[in-house]
Design an enzyme around this catalytic site. Structure first.
Site, PDB file in Angstrom:
ATOM      1  N   ARG A  94     -45.467  -3.102 -16.240  1.00  0.00           N
ATOM      2  CA  ARG A  94     -44.650  -2.065 -17.129  1.00  0.00           C
ATOM      3  C   ARG A  94     -43.383  -2.431 -17.545  1.00  0.00           C
ATOM      4  NH1 ARG A  94     -49.144  -1.512 -16.657  1.00  0.00           N
ATOM      5  NH2 ARG A  94     -50.520   0.350 -16.426  1.00  0.00           N
TER       6      ARG A  94
ATOM      7  N   GLU B 155     -42.484   6.431 -16.933  1.00  0.00           N
ATOM      8  CA  GLU B 155     -43.014   5.361 -17.825  1.00  0.00           C
ATOM      9  C   GLU B 155     -42.313   5.632 -19.407  1.00  0.00           C
ATOM     10  OE1 GLU B 155     -46.915   3.965 -16.932  1.00  0.00           O
ATOM     11  OE2 GLU B 155     -47.297   4.107 -19.099  1.00  0.00           O
TER      12      GLU B 155
ATOM     13  N   SER C 283     -49.719   8.188 -18.870  1.00  0.00           N
ATOM     14  CA  SER C 283     -49.058   8.495 -17.472  1.00  0.00           C
ATOM     15  C   SER C 283     -47.504   8.733 -17.527  1.00  0.00           C
ATOM     16  CB  SER C 283     -49.386   7.120 -16.586  1.00  0.00           C
ATOM     17  OG  SER C 283     -50.452   6.908 -16.544  1.00  0.00           O
TER      18      SER C 283
HETATM   19  C1  LIG Z   1     -53.242   9.519 -23.728  1.00  0.00           C
HETATM   20  C2  LIG Z   1     -52.240   8.091 -23.362  1.00  0.00           C
HETATM   21  C3  LIG Z   1     -52.793   7.161 -22.677  1.00  0.00           C
HETATM   22  C4  LIG Z   1     -52.143   5.844 -22.346  1.00  0.00           C
HETATM   23  N1  LIG Z   1     -52.438   5.028 -21.739  1.00  0.00           N
HETATM   24  C5  LIG Z   1     -51.758   3.895 -21.254  1.00  0.00           C
HETATM   25  C6  LIG Z   1     -52.167   2.875 -20.517  1.00  0.00           C
HETATM   26  O1  LIG Z   1     -53.537   2.980 -19.833  1.00  0.00           O
HETATM   27  N2  LIG Z   1     -51.481   1.849 -20.265  1.00  0.00           N
HETATM   28  C7  LIG Z   1     -50.201   1.815 -20.677  1.00  0.00           C
HETATM   29  O2  LIG Z   1     -49.672   0.553 -20.521  1.00  0.00           O
HETATM   30  N3  LIG Z   1     -49.744   2.593 -21.653  1.00  0.00           N
HETATM   31  C8  LIG Z   1     -50.459   3.663 -21.830  1.00  0.00           C
HETATM   32  N4  LIG Z   1     -49.882   4.754 -22.724  1.00  0.00           N
HETATM   33  C9  LIG Z   1     -48.784   4.685 -23.348  1.00  0.00           C
HETATM   34  C10 LIG Z   1     -48.458   4.022 -24.746  1.00  0.00           C
HETATM   35  O3  LIG Z   1     -49.742   4.101 -25.483  1.00  0.00           O
HETATM   36  C11 LIG Z   1     -48.132   2.616 -24.549  1.00  0.00           C
HETATM   37  O4  LIG Z   1     -47.098   2.362 -23.916  1.00  0.00           O
HETATM   38  C12 LIG Z   1     -47.946   2.069 -26.156  1.00  0.00           C
HETATM   39  O5  LIG Z   1     -47.686   0.617 -26.319  1.00  0.00           O
HETATM   40  C13 LIG Z   1     -46.893   2.777 -27.049  1.00  0.00           C
HETATM   41  O6  LIG Z   1     -47.053   2.255 -28.347  1.00  0.00           O
HETATM   42  P1  LIG Z   1     -46.200   3.162 -29.541  1.00  0.00           P
HETATM   43  O7  LIG Z   1     -46.440   2.301 -30.743  1.00  0.00           O
HETATM   44  O8  LIG Z   1     -47.023   4.550 -29.519  1.00  0.00           O
HETATM   45  O9  LIG Z   1     -44.709   3.115 -29.083  1.00  0.00           O
HETATM   46  P2  LIG Z   1     -43.855   4.306 -29.049  1.00  0.00           P
HETATM   47  O10 LIG Z   1     -43.897   5.289 -28.331  1.00  0.00           O
HETATM   48  O11 LIG Z   1     -43.421   4.449 -30.665  1.00  0.00           O
HETATM   49  O12 LIG Z   1     -42.451   3.385 -28.585  1.00  0.00           O
HETATM   50  C14 LIG Z   1     -42.421   3.054 -27.326  1.00  0.00           C
HETATM   51  C15 LIG Z   1     -41.068   2.202 -26.987  1.00  0.00           C
HETATM   52  O13 LIG Z   1     -41.175   1.047 -27.803  1.00  0.00           O
HETATM   53  C16 LIG Z   1     -40.235   0.820 -28.641  1.00  0.00           C
HETATM   54  N5  LIG Z   1     -40.864   0.261 -29.747  1.00  0.00           N
HETATM   55  C17 LIG Z   1     -41.949   0.383 -30.505  1.00  0.00           C
HETATM   56  N6  LIG Z   1     -42.244  -0.288 -31.662  1.00  0.00           N
HETATM   57  C18 LIG Z   1     -41.239  -1.346 -31.550  1.00  0.00           C
HETATM   58  C19 LIG Z   1     -41.064  -2.602 -32.244  1.00  0.00           C
HETATM   59  N7  LIG Z   1     -41.786  -2.881 -33.339  1.00  0.00           N
HETATM   60  N8  LIG Z   1     -40.061  -3.190 -31.853  1.00  0.00           N
HETATM   61  C20 LIG Z   1     -39.296  -2.968 -31.181  1.00  0.00           C
HETATM   62  N9  LIG Z   1     -39.322  -1.529 -30.127  1.00  0.00           N
HETATM   63  C21 LIG Z   1     -40.446  -0.997 -30.289  1.00  0.00           C
HETATM   64  C22 LIG Z   1     -39.653   2.374 -28.968  1.00  0.00           C
HETATM   65  O14 LIG Z   1     -38.334   2.223 -29.582  1.00  0.00           O
HETATM   66  C23 LIG Z   1     -39.749   2.756 -27.726  1.00  0.00           C
HETATM   67  O15 LIG Z   1     -38.653   2.507 -26.898  1.00  0.00           O
HETATM   68  C24 LIG Z   1     -50.828   5.892 -23.114  1.00  0.00           C
HETATM   69  C25 LIG Z   1     -50.376   7.004 -23.662  1.00  0.00           C
HETATM   70  C26 LIG Z   1     -51.255   8.035 -24.000  1.00  0.00           C
HETATM   71  C27 LIG Z   1     -50.566   9.087 -24.920  1.00  0.00           C
END
Ligand SMILES: Cc1cc2nc3c(=O)[nH]c(=O)nc-3n(C[C@H](O)[C@H](O)[C@H](O)COP(=O)(O)OP(=O)(O)OC[C@H]3O[C@@H](n4cnc5c(N)ncnc54)[C@H](O)[C@@H]3O)c2cc1C
Length: 349
Positions: free
Chosen positions: A177, A345, A249
């Site tokens: 992570r 996380e 998580s």
């Molecule tokens: C129901 C649920 C289940 C999940 N299960 C998992 C799992 O099994 N495993 C896991 O690892 N995660 C899990 N997650 C967490 C999440 O889905 C991941 O971390 C995902 O990659 C986040 O993507 P996002 O586009 O929504 O990022 P955001 O929430 O929009 O951003 C997260 C971070 O990344 C940065 N960011 C986003 N895009 C960029 C970019 N293009 N360039 C630079 N920085 C950027 C943001 O500034 C922020 O700091 C889960 C979340 C939910 C809601």
């Protein structure tokens, strides 16, 4: 152009919104506003957007699907959402191919694209919400697989050098992570990810009930059936953010020295642990939270899910600050009982 005085401005390749609501852009669905929100639709517009004096001189937050962050306040500055789309095979070696994906693509849709094009590897990572561009940030992982196993190159706009850079897998410093990007949030804007995807490979079915689910489905293991098994397991175990606000998580499983894990297990024989780096073990945060009696706990509309103790939820109208206060209460209780500090996380904004 002065974005401060612009209500909505649509430029070729991007749209600027002033005083924008972010409630619909984070899966916790907590209220927050951004002074300026810019949706970048074309890759070539990103450099132009980042060069706008207001954007350059004020705090900048990059937003993907908002599924791994918690807004505890409004954002005074600019939020940039990278909404670029494209998936293409950049180089085909036969047994494997290099697939280039723009940051704004939806992660789960890309996993299904990879399966329907005959690739294996991403099946265990099905149904993780969010964008492809965010996947390398925390090196998303689930059911025994991490995305870093398939990343060849991350392309990013380096705000320090003001140019596009290509970072190979080793340069991204992927860990559990974690990655280089998590430690340099103000430096890189990820624009695309190149995946090296095999057409044949070993399937991972020995993790958290996948094999049992395949038996229940009466299916042999293929990439498609493993994805289906994982999707079924996830749907049963995790609260759906479409129905109840959450970010998956909320805490990482702590990685502690093997001796510490052993000591904890002597006191709490049921505490699940897994192997981690040499001399270290990962211990179950969910188990510790549940042991503190916090599964299903509630402070107003902020709660610990009664489905999964690792997930904090917004029952209806919680603010991000209320969710964060509950998270800190969970941290304090777990620390008091086990001497282990849980680390969030999601990114706390
Ligand atoms: C129901 C649920 C289940 C999940 N299960 C998992 C799992 O099994 N495993 C896991 O690892 N995660 C899990 N997650 C967490 C999440 O889905 C991941 O971390 C995902 O990659 C986040 O993507 P996002 O586009 O929504 O990022 P955001 O929430 O929009 O951003 C997260 C971070 O990344 C940065 N960011 C986003 N895009 C960029 C970019 N293009 N360039 C630079 N920085 C950027 C943001 O500034 C922020 O700091 C889960 C979340 C939910 C809601």
């Amino acid at each position: 152009m002065n974005p401060r005085t612009t209500g909505v401005a649509t430029e070729p390749g991007y749209t600027i919104l002033e005083n924008a609501a972010l409630e619909g852009r984070n899966t916790f669905r907590v209220p927050a506003r951004a002074e300026i929100l810019i949706d970048v639709r074309r890759p070539e517009a990103l450099a132009e957007v980042l060069a706008i004096p207001y954007v350059r001189n004020n705090p900048l937050l990059i937003l993907g699907g908002g599924s791994n962050l918690l807004f505890t306040r409004d954002w005074s500055g600019t939020v940039v959402s990278v909404a670029t789309h494209d998936i293409r095979i950049a180089d085909d070696h036969g047994p494997a191919a290099l697939v280039r994906v723009e940051s704004g693509e939806n992660w789960n849709e890309f996993v299904h694209w990879s399966l329907s094009h005959g690739f294996v590897g991403l099946e265990n990572l099905v149904l993780i919400p969010g964008s492809v561009g965010a996947a390398p940030i925390q090196n998303i992982g689930a059911y025994g697989r991490e995305v870093s196993q398939f990343i060849a190159v991350v392309e990013a706009w380096d705000r320090q050098a003001a140019r596009l850079v290509q970072l190979d897998n080793a340069s991204c410093r992927f860990a559990y992570r974690d990655s280089l990007f998590k430690h340099a949030p103000d430096r890189y804007v990820i624009t695309a990810v190149e995946f090296l995807l095999p057409r044949e490979g070993e399937l991972r079915t020995d993790y958290a009930g996948i094999a049992e689910e395949l038996v229940a489905m009466n299916c042999a293991a293929t990439a498609a059936t493993v994805a289906e098994a994982v999707a079924r397991l996830r749907t049963r175990k995790l609260p759906n953010p479409a129905l109840i606000g959450n970010a998956g998580s909320f805490f990482k499983n702590p990685v502690v020295a093997a001796t510490v894990a052993l000591e904890l297990q002597r006191e709490h024989p049921a505490l699940p642990t897994w192997s981690a780096a040499e001399g270290a073990r990962k211990i179950s945060a969910a188990w510790m939270i549940e042991a503190c009696g916090l599964k299903g706990a509630r402070d107003g509309d902020a709660g610990v899910s009664d489905q999964h103790a690792l997930v904090l939820v917004n029952h209806a109208r919680a603010t991000g600050a209320q969710v964060w206060a509950l998270a800190q209460r969970v941290q304090a209780k777990v620390f008091e009982r086990f001497g282990v500090m849980l680390e969030p996380e999601p990114i706390i904004v």
